[in-house]
Design a protein around this motif. Structure first.
Motif, PDB file in Angstrom:
ATOM      1  N   LEU A  78       0.578  -1.030   0.132  1.00 56.01           N
ATOM      2  CA  LEU A  78      -0.090  -0.225   0.312  1.00 56.01           C
ATOM      3  C   LEU A  78       0.900   1.569   0.235  1.00 56.01           C
ATOM      4  CD1 LEU A  78      -2.635  -1.239   2.687  1.00 56.01           C
ATOM      5  CD2 LEU A  78      -3.230  -0.772   0.117  1.00 56.01           C
ATOM      6  N   THR A  79       1.726   1.156   0.664  1.00 49.70           N
ATOM      7  CA  THR A  79       2.856   2.185   0.999  1.00 49.70           C
ATOM      8  C   THR A  79       4.313   2.277   0.146  1.00 49.70           C
ATOM      9  OG1 THR A  79       3.904   1.372   2.795  1.00 49.70           O
ATOM     10  CG2 THR A  79       2.285   2.435   3.560  1.00 49.70           C
ATOM     11  N   GLY A  80       4.345   1.354  -0.606  1.00 49.00           N
ATOM     12  CA  GLY A  80       5.837   1.474  -1.991  1.00 49.00           C
ATOM     13  C   GLY A  80       6.702   1.327  -1.129  1.00 49.00           C
ATOM     14  N   ILE A  81       7.024   0.841   0.292  1.00 44.66           N
ATOM     15  CA  ILE A  81       8.274   0.695   0.931  1.00 44.66           C
ATOM     16  C   ILE A  81       8.344  -0.884   1.189  1.00 44.66           C
ATOM     17  CG2 ILE A  81       9.267   1.451   3.513  1.00 44.66           C
ATOM     18  CD1 ILE A  81       7.186   3.619   3.746  1.00 44.66           C
ATOM     19  N   PRO A  82       9.672  -1.104   0.891  1.00 44.85           N
ATOM     20  CA  PRO A  82      10.163  -2.292   0.867  1.00 44.85           C
ATOM     21  C   PRO A  82      10.262  -2.585   2.612  1.00 44.85           C
ATOM     22  CG  PRO A  82      11.454  -0.675  -0.657  1.00 44.85           C
ATOM     23  CD  PRO A  82      10.668   0.667   0.316  1.00 44.85           C
ATOM     24  N   GLU A  83      10.028  -3.775   2.552  1.00 49.14           N
ATOM     25  CA  GLU A  83       9.915  -4.186   4.132  1.00 49.14           C
ATOM     26  C   GLU A  83      10.783  -4.560   4.227  1.00 49.14           C
ATOM     27  OE1 GLU A  83       7.880  -8.728   3.981  1.00 49.14           O
ATOM     28  OE2 GLU A  83       7.126  -8.402   2.220  1.00 49.14           O
ATOM     29  N   TRP A  84      11.818  -4.464   4.214  1.00 50.85           N
ATOM     30  CA  TRP A  84      13.369  -4.668   4.624  1.00 50.85           C
ATOM     31  C   TRP A  84      13.540  -2.864   5.487  1.00 50.85           C
ATOM     32  CZ3 TRP A  84      16.472  -0.234   3.736  1.00 50.85           C
ATOM     33  CH2 TRP A  84      16.020   0.171   2.568  1.00 50.85           C
ATOM     34  N   LYS A  85      13.078  -2.179   4.543  1.00 47.68           N
ATOM     35  CA  LYS A  85      12.676  -0.474   5.049  1.00 47.68           C
ATOM     36  C   LYS A  85      12.306  -0.483   6.187  1.00 47.68           C
ATOM     37  CE  LYS A  85      12.898   4.079   4.684  1.00 47.68           C
ATOM     38  NZ  LYS A  85      12.375   5.021   3.262  1.00 47.68           N
ATOM     39  N   LEU A  86      10.575  -1.253   6.419  1.00 46.95           N
ATOM     40  CA  LEU A  86       9.794  -0.572   7.325  1.00 46.95           C
ATOM     41  C   LEU A  86      10.328  -2.312   8.912  1.00 46.95           C
ATOM     42  CD1 LEU A  86       6.467  -2.253   5.094  1.00 46.95           C
ATOM     43  CD2 LEU A  86       6.659  -0.218   6.087  1.00 46.95           C
ATOM     44  N   LYS A  87      10.857  -2.864   8.288  1.00 55.31           N
ATOM     45  CA  LYS A  87      11.347  -3.464   9.342  1.00 55.31           C
ATOM     46  C   LYS A  87      12.063  -2.832  10.011  1.00 55.31           C
ATOM     47  CE  LYS A  87       9.728  -7.705   7.596  1.00 55.31           C
ATOM     48  NZ  LYS A  87      10.024  -9.518   7.593  1.00 55.31           N
ATOM     49  N   LYS A  88      13.373  -2.727   8.991  1.00 56.54           N
ATOM     50  CA  LYS A  88      15.007  -2.253  10.134  1.00 56.54           C
ATOM     51  C   LYS A  88      14.450  -0.441  10.378  1.00 56.54           C
ATOM     52  CE  LYS A  88      19.655  -1.121   8.436  1.00 56.54           C
ATOM     53  NZ  LYS A  88      20.811  -0.547   7.082  1.00 56.54           N
ATOM     54  N   GLU A  89      14.102   0.459   9.942  1.00 59.21           N
ATOM     55  CA  GLU A  89      13.694   1.857  10.169  1.00 59.21           C
ATOM     56  C   GLU A  89      12.397   2.152  10.214  1.00 59.21           C
ATOM     57  OE1 GLU A  89      15.083   4.002   6.358  1.00 59.21           O
ATOM     58  OE2 GLU A  89      17.509   2.814   6.615  1.00 59.21           O
ATOM     59  N   THR A  90      11.502   1.820   9.781  1.00 60.38           N
ATOM     60  CA  THR A  90      10.135   2.128   9.946  1.00 60.38           C
ATOM     61  C   THR A  90       9.636   1.949  11.283  1.00 60.38           C
ATOM     62  OG1 THR A  90       9.909   3.056   7.598  1.00 60.38           O
ATOM     63  CG2 THR A  90       7.489   2.693   8.944  1.00 60.38           C
ATOM     64  N   LEU A  91       9.073   0.483  11.363  1.00 57.19           N
ATOM     65  CA  LEU A  91       8.699   0.402  12.322  1.00 57.19           C
ATOM     66  C   LEU A  91       9.734   0.160  14.030  1.00 57.19           C
ATOM     67  CD1 LEU A  91       7.447  -3.384  11.809  1.00 57.19           C
ATOM     68  CD2 LEU A  91       6.228  -1.158  11.656  1.00 57.19           C
ATOM     69  N   PRO A  92      11.218   1.068  13.667  1.00 59.13           N
ATOM     70  CA  PRO A  92      11.252   1.061  15.321  1.00 59.13           C
ATOM     71  C   PRO A  92      11.180   2.783  15.443  1.00 59.13           C
ATOM     72  CG  PRO A  92      13.195  -0.085  14.271  1.00 59.13           C
ATOM     73  CD  PRO A  92      12.092   0.174  13.242  1.00 59.13           C
ATOM     74  N   ALA A  93      10.732   3.341  14.318  1.00 60.79           N
ATOM     75  CA  ALA A  93      10.499   4.789  14.819  1.00 60.79           C
ATOM     76  C   ALA A  93       9.424   5.308  14.905  1.00 60.79           C
ATOM     77  CB  ALA A  93      10.869   5.475  13.301  1.00 60.79           C
ATOM     78  N   ILE A  94       8.592   4.697  14.830  1.00 61.60           N
ATOM     79  CA  ILE A  94       6.946   4.422  14.747  1.00 61.60           C
ATOM     80  C   ILE A  94       6.604   4.022  15.967  1.00 61.60           C
ATOM     81  CG2 ILE A  94       5.074   3.700  15.231  1.00 61.60           C
ATOM     82  CD1 ILE A  94       5.133   2.365  11.563  1.00 61.60           C
ATOM     83  N   LYS A  95       7.560   3.122  17.036  1.00 65.25           N
ATOM     84  CA  LYS A  95       7.660   2.766  17.952  1.00 65.25           C
ATOM     85  C   LYS A  95       8.108   3.459  19.544  1.00 65.25           C
ATOM     86  CE  LYS A  95       8.111  -2.468  17.814  1.00 65.25           C
ATOM     87  NZ  LYS A  95       8.581  -3.170  17.639  1.00 65.25           N
ATOM     88  N   ARG A  96       9.058   4.343  19.153  1.00 66.74           N
ATOM     89  CA  ARG A  96       9.446   5.096  19.377  1.00 66.74           C
ATOM     90  C   ARG A  96       9.076   6.533  19.562  1.00 66.74           C
ATOM     91  NH1 ARG A  96      14.615   3.132  16.672  1.00 66.74           N
ATOM     92  NH2 ARG A  96      16.102   1.872  18.333  1.00 66.74           N
ATOM     93  N   TRP A  97       8.084   6.631  18.106  1.00 62.63           N
ATOM     94  CA  TRP A  97       8.007   8.708  18.764  1.00 62.63           C
ATOM     95  C   TRP A  97       5.929   8.161  18.761  1.00 62.63           C
ATOM     96  CZ3 TRP A  97       9.406  13.216  16.836  1.00 62.63           C
ATOM     97  CH2 TRP A  97      10.685  13.627  16.563  1.00 62.63           C
ATOM     98  N   GLY A  98       5.502   7.565  18.435  1.00 58.69           N
ATOM     99  CA  GLY A  98       4.026   6.744  18.852  1.00 58.69           C
ATOM    100  C   GLY A  98       3.713   7.420  17.664  1.00 58.69           C
ATOM    101  N   THR A  99       1.908   7.335  17.469  1.00 58.78           N
ATOM    102  CA  THR A  99       1.112   7.303  16.540  1.00 58.78           C
ATOM    103  C   THR A  99       0.947   9.461  16.886  1.00 58.78           C
ATOM    104  OG1 THR A  99      -0.629   6.468  17.081  1.00 58.78           O
ATOM    105  CG2 THR A  99       0.824   6.128  15.085  1.00 58.78           C
TER     106      THR A  99
END
Length: 134
Positions: free
Chosen positions: A76-97
């Motif tokens: 849906l977002t066009g973000i590769p899975e590796w980037k989601l796992k390595k960068e995006t998910l950790p950032a979301i956990k730290r920042w919060g929606t």
């Protein structure tokens, strides 16, 4: 068009992913000292600046909250899975929606103030990033 090679947006991106205030301040200071006439607009409009990253992270966070699997979020977002796992998910956990939403609102108001002639947009941007990354 003059290249902005002296502007290291990757340092800021990495600092934002880590939500590391010291590294965020250091990256912002380097941007401010980069001999650009207006680094604030590059900061606010760059895809790997705080606004672009916060929008990306918020979109992913909301999709995950709705129960979308990582493969679907990637499609849906066009973000590769590796980037989601390595960068995006950790950032979301730290920042919060909810914090990301507030950051986007803050930076949107700052951009509006730039066009209205508001005082010190750079200072306001730095302040917002420091408050939201605390």
């Amino acid at each position: 068009i003059r290249p902005s090679s002296e502007l290291n947006m990757m340092a800021l991106k990495d600092a934002l992913i880590l939500k590391d205030q010291v590294k965020i301040l250091r990256a912002l200071e380097n941007m401010q000292n980069a001999n650009l006439s207006s680094p604030i607009m590059i900061l606010l409009r760059s895809k790997i600046g705080p606004v672009g990253l916060a929008l990306e992270w918020l979109e992913v966070g909301l999709l995950l909250r709705k129960g979308a699997p990582i493969e679907e979020v990637s499609a849906l977002t066009g973000i590769p899975e590796w980037k989601l796992k390595k960068e995006t998910l950790p950032a979301i956990k730290r920042w919060g929606t909810s914090n990301l939403q507030k950051l986007i609102e803050d930076l949107g108001r700052i951009e509006l103030q730039i066009f209205k002639g508001g005082p010190s947009p750079w200072g306001a941007c730095v302040s917002s990033l420091m408050i939201r990354s605390a």
